[in-house]
Design an enzyme around this catalytic site. Structure first.
Site, PDB file in Angstrom:
ATOM      1  N   GLU A   1     -40.544  47.713 -91.961  1.00 22.97           N
ATOM      2  CA  GLU A   1     -40.594  48.199 -93.352  1.00 22.97           C
ATOM      3  C   GLU A   1     -39.841  47.318 -94.344  1.00 22.97           C
ATOM      4  O   GLU A   1     -38.994  47.784 -95.108  1.00 22.97           O
ATOM      5  CB  GLU A   1     -40.100  49.644 -93.418  1.00 22.97           C
ATOM      6  CG  GLU A   1     -41.018  50.587 -92.671  1.00 22.97           C
ATOM      7  CD  GLU A   1     -40.797  52.061 -92.990  1.00 22.97           C
ATOM      8  OE1 GLU A   1     -39.804  52.405 -93.651  1.00 22.97           O
ATOM      9  OE2 GLU A   1     -41.643  52.888 -92.569  1.00 22.97           O
TER      10      GLU A   1
ATOM     11  N   GLU B   1     -45.379  53.979 -86.528  1.00 22.06           N
ATOM     12  CA  GLU B   1     -44.668  55.225 -86.892  1.00 22.06           C
ATOM     13  C   GLU B   1     -45.635  56.168 -87.590  1.00 22.06           C
ATOM     14  O   GLU B   1     -46.460  55.742 -88.400  1.00 22.06           O
ATOM     15  CB  GLU B   1     -43.505  54.972 -87.867  1.00 22.06           C
ATOM     16  CG  GLU B   1     -42.274  54.390 -87.244  1.00 22.06           C
ATOM     17  CD  GLU B   1     -41.119  54.249 -88.227  1.00 22.06           C
ATOM     18  OE1 GLU B   1     -40.962  55.109 -89.118  1.00 22.06           O
ATOM     19  OE2 GLU B   1     -40.394  53.252 -88.097  1.00 22.06           O
TER      20      GLU B   1
HETATM   21  C1  BGP Z   1     -39.302  55.068 -91.771  1.00 23.54           C
HETATM   22  C2  BGP Z   1     -38.253  54.306 -90.988  1.00 23.54           C
HETATM   23  C3  BGP Z   1     -37.658  55.071 -89.849  1.00 23.54           C
HETATM   24  C4  BGP Z   1     -37.484  56.545 -90.097  1.00 23.54           C
HETATM   25  C5  BGP Z   1     -38.698  57.167 -90.774  1.00 23.54           C
HETATM   26  C6  BGP Z   1     -38.488  58.579 -91.230  1.00 23.54           C
HETATM   27  O1  BGP Z   1     -39.287  54.625 -93.075  1.00 23.54           O
HETATM   28  O2  BGP Z   1     -38.800  53.117 -90.481  1.00 23.54           O
HETATM   29  O3  BGP Z   1     -36.475  54.419 -89.471  1.00 23.54           O
HETATM   30  O4  BGP Z   1     -36.265  56.791 -90.689  1.00 23.54           O
HETATM   31  O5  BGP Z   1     -39.112  56.428 -91.887  1.00 23.54           O
HETATM   32  O6  BGP Z   1     -37.717  58.594 -92.391  1.00 23.54           O
HETATM   33  P1  BGP Z   1     -36.518  59.603 -92.592  1.00 23.54           P
HETATM   34  O7  BGP Z   1     -35.614  59.370 -91.447  1.00 23.54           O
HETATM   35  O8  BGP Z   1     -35.882  59.254 -93.894  1.00 23.54           O
HETATM   36  O9  BGP Z   1     -37.124  60.948 -92.589  1.00 23.54           O
END
Ligand code: BGP
Length: 466
Positions: free
Chosen positions: A164, A366
């Site tokens: 990201e 993800e």
């Molecule tokens: C993405 C990241 C992850 C994870 C996910 C969920 O942006 O790559 O590391 O954090 O989002 O986000 P959050 O933890 O803020 O709910």
């Protein structure tokens, strides 16, 4: 379009699950690990990353749970500062050994390791020397990548360079302890990250031609609020700035023209040194990782001082930008407990758009739902909302495959509960519940949720149950 036959998944489809180092490992400041920028986040009454899910001590048990789940792939990240406590120079042998043990365990269990080199956790020592504004960080990254490629040659076949990068530029608050850099500086850092990722890509192709490498940006389709032509332009512009700016450099070695026009207009264009574009051109990824959570909806900017709205913007919640676009609600979609939109069809749209542009294999690195899960007295966790969320997204993935998209795998976020980047431990994503509280560590015991058993069945049936 209706298809006359149901969609199916390829027989070697990589049903996986994801995590990242700073969110699961714990032992953030012990066992020889140097601090990363993430370790400085110490929110009050909210979990920090110091102990996380204690995967460092539970990795064998966690891999056993993966094996029992039937997982084909596990996407995780290596903590750069666990291997190089100062980001470069002296190696922490114990840290290196940890990843050897983890990767051996995965390979012995028949699980494909999908390894991210850098997931938000820049070594603090490098940050203190200018971080990505300092071109020496590019060299440090390439040295680190080189060691990883050497150490895990023959075992790791899928590498991800940077997680990201677009979120680090568009939502920098969670990435920079202390002062967040100016936008101008961020786009220069962005250029340096492009070079770092490209050099790692070229290096892997030289060092281990059998292995594959790609980036893992957060990509989403952007919808216009209405079919007003000005709204269409605004949606195209924001999609170009948020998504294609990154993807075009990764795949084509070029800056996207719409995004470049924006950068010039705003005085944000990075300086490009002689030879940089050649490096970017020579680094073609083998596949593209895609982190997808939700689409965005926008309308045309009015440029009246109110295009940017005063709401908290995280990676999935847009705030708008003066003179560029306004962020809009999409009333047709439901929200998660944490206010993110749920848009499975938007995932199909996103995959189709990416594949149409780049014609490279895609891997969902993800996707998932953060919820307030409850551990019942008998040790069960009834997360039917997660089963529903993933069923709907998996079905759309199947349709995208039917549409012609070369989707090679799907790694939901996350394997086990972990510390959310923004909302601590109460926002749980895992197939496996980890018994710890927001600040109370408890016994860290693992409990498979209902979604775990459902996913086990889905993998066993290669998606035929969906
Ligand atoms: C993405 C990241 C992850 C994870 C996910 C969920 O942006 O790559 O590391 O954090 O989002 O986000 P959050 O933890 O803020 O709910």
């Amino acid at each position: 379009m209706f298809y006359s036959k149901p969609s199916t998944f390829p027989k070697d489809f990589l049903w996986g699950a994801s995590t990242s180092a700073y969110q699961v490992e714990g032992c953030a400041d012990s066992h020889g690990k140097g601090l990363s920028v993430q370790d400085l986040h110490r929110p009050i009454n909210q979990a920090d990353f110091k102990d996380a899910s204690d995967h460092y001590h539970h990795f064998k048990e966690d891999v056993a749970l993966m094996k029992q789940l039937g997982l084909k792939a596990y996407r995780f990240s290596i903590s750069w500062s666990r291997v190089f406590p100062k980001g470069t120079g002296q190696i922490n042998e114990e840290g290196l050994e940890f990843y050897h043990n983890l990767i051996d365990e995965l390979c012995n269990a028949g699980i494909e390791p999908v390894v991210t080199l850098y997931h938000f956790d820049l070594p603090l020592a490098l940050h203190e020397q200018g971080g990505w504004s300092n071109p020496e960080t590019i060299d440090a990254f390439v040295d680190y990548a080189s060691l990883m490629f050497e150490e895990f040659k023959g075992q790791v076949r899928y590498w991800l360079t940077i997680n990201e990068q677009n979120v680090m530029i568009n939502h920098p608050n969670a990435m920079y302890p202390g002062k967040v850099p100016s936008q101008k500086e961020l786009y220069q850092q962005n250029h340096n990250m492009f070079l770092a990722g490209a050099k790692a890509c070229i290096l892997l192709h030289e060092m281990d031609p059998q292995a594959k490498i790609g980036p893992a940006p957060n990509i989403i389709a952007v919808y216009p609020k209405t079919c007003r032509p000005e709204d269409i332009i605004a949606a195209d512009n924001w999609e170009a700035i948020r998504d294609w700016l990154y993807m075009d450099v990764y795949v084509r070695g070029e800056y996207n023209p719409l995004a470049w026009a924006y950068l010039e207009e705003k005085g944000l264009a990075p300086e490009i040194a002689p030879g940089d574009m050649e490096i970017l051109k020579n680094a073609r990824p083998d596949f593209l990782g895609v982190n997808y959570y939700a689409t965005a909806t926008v309308s045309a900017a009015k440029n009246d001082g109110h295009d940017r709205q005063p709401r908290n913007g995280d990676q999935q919640t847009m705030v708008g930008e003066e003179g560029v676009f306004r962020a809009e609600e999409n009333d047709l979609l439901q929200n998660t407990d944490f206010g993110w939109k749920i848009d499975p069809v938007g995932m199909r749209t996103t995959l189709r758009r990416i594949y149409d542009r780049y014609h490279l294999p895609l891997l969902i690195t993800e996707n998932g739902i953060g919820s307030l899960d409850v551990l019942e007295e008998d040790g069960s966790i009834h997360d039917d909302y997660r089963i529903d969320y993933l069923t709907r997204h998996f079905k759309q993935a199947g349709l995208a495959i039917q549409d012609g998209v070369d989707l090679i795998g799907y790694c939901p976020w996350s394997l086990i509960d972990l510390v959310s980047t923004h909302q601590g431990y109460k926002k749980r994503y895992g197939f496996v519940y980890v018994n710890r509280g927001e600040t109370e560590l408890k016994d860290m015991k693992r409990y498979p949720k209902d979604s775990y058993y459902w996913y086990q069945d889905t993998i066993a049936q290669n998606g035929a149950n969906l």
